[in-house]
Motif scaffolding. Structure first.
Motif, PDB file in Angstrom:
ATOM      1  N   LEU A   1      -0.333  -0.496   4.469  1.00  0.00           N
ATOM      2  CA  LEU A   1       0.366  -1.679   4.980  1.00  0.00           C
ATOM      3  C   LEU A   1      -0.558  -2.494   5.881  1.00  0.00           C
ATOM      4  CD1 LEU A   1       2.884  -3.414   5.303  1.00  0.00           C
ATOM      5  CD2 LEU A   1       3.631  -1.856   7.123  1.00  0.00           C
TER       6      LEU A   1
ATOM      7  N   ASP B   1       3.945  -6.223  -0.996  1.00  0.00           N
ATOM      8  CA  ASP B   1       3.584  -4.942  -0.397  1.00  0.00           C
ATOM      9  C   ASP B   1       3.987  -3.755  -1.284  1.00  0.00           C
ATOM     10  OD1 ASP B   1       2.621  -3.141   1.682  1.00  0.00           O
ATOM     11  OD2 ASP B   1       4.742  -2.707   2.025  1.00  0.00           O
TER      12      ASP B   1
ATOM     13  N   GLN C   1       1.464  -0.929  -2.416  1.00  0.00           N
ATOM     14  CA  GLN C   1       1.663   0.484  -2.080  1.00  0.00           C
ATOM     15  C   GLN C   1       1.662   1.355  -3.334  1.00  0.00           C
ATOM     16  OE1 GLN C   1       1.770   2.038   0.802  1.00  0.00           O
ATOM     17  NE2 GLN C   1       1.942   0.359   2.211  1.00  0.00           N
TER      18      GLN C   1
ATOM     19  N   PHE D   1      -2.953  -4.299   3.646  1.00  0.00           N
ATOM     20  CA  PHE D   1      -2.247  -5.414   3.006  1.00  0.00           C
ATOM     21  C   PHE D   1      -2.158  -6.601   3.965  1.00  0.00           C
ATOM     22  CE2 PHE D   1       1.573  -7.839   2.050  1.00  0.00           C
ATOM     23  CZ  PHE D   1       1.457  -8.052   0.691  1.00  0.00           C
ATOM     24  N   LYS D   2      -1.738  -6.341   5.184  1.00  0.00           N
ATOM     25  CA  LYS D   2      -1.601  -7.425   6.161  1.00  0.00           C
ATOM     26  C   LYS D   2      -2.945  -8.061   6.480  1.00  0.00           C
ATOM     27  CE  LYS D   2       2.658  -5.884   8.320  1.00  0.00           C
ATOM     28  NZ  LYS D   2       3.300  -5.388   9.548  1.00  0.00           N
TER      29      LYS D   2
END
Length: 156
Positions: free
Chosen positions: A102, A74, A78, A105-106
């Motif tokens: 985030l 992550d 970021q 990303f997930k």
């Protein structure tokens, strides 16, 4: 009379300011979007097809994988701008932008192991850019990809 005119001018300017600021933001987002799309539009014809995007997925992954470990965590995700980080700073939306990143990303972490591999990045890019059975996408259609609309939403 002159005092009333100055007051009226100030009132009009105050009412117009949010619209002007929104117009500037929209222009800045459009500029970032075009730059982001340019990464995938290999031949510069204003559209990108899967044959242009697939070869670009590996360099995008390599850019994301700052430590060259073969996976993207992550923090690396970021740190990679995607063309919108400066706008997040200038619009004071850095926290909202990071939270959207985030969430992206997930969503891209298909096996939920807390890191992205090259296949996950490739599948996410292709899957989100080509949401239907299009043969190619324009920059306008690219702007409707989920990861792009998520980042744009964070900036507003």
């Amino acid at each position: 009379m002159r005092r009333n005119l100055k007051g009226l001018t100030l009132a009009i300017a105050m009412l117009a300011a949010p619209a002007i600021a929104q117009e500037r933001l929209d222009g800045d987002i459009a500029t970032a979007l075009i730059a982001s799309f340019g990464v995938f539009d290999a031949n510069g014809d204003g559209s990108a097809d899967v044959s242009e995007i697939l070869p670009r997925a590996a360099p995008v992954f390599a850019a994301l994988d700052a430590d060259a470990s073969g996976s993207v965590e992550d923090g690396e995700f970021q740190a990679f701008s995607m063309g919108f980080a400066t706008l997040a700073e200038t619009t004071s939306q850095k926290t909202a932008y990071q939270l959207q990143r985030l969430a992206i990303f997930k969503r891209w972490d298909a096996n939920a192991d807390g890191q992205l591999n090259g296949q996950e990045v490739t599948l996410a890019l292709v899957g989100e850019i080509f949401t239907a059975a299009e043969a190619s996408v324009s920059s306008q259609q690219y702007g409707k990809a989920a990861f792009i609309t998520d980042m744009q939403a964070a900036l507003r």
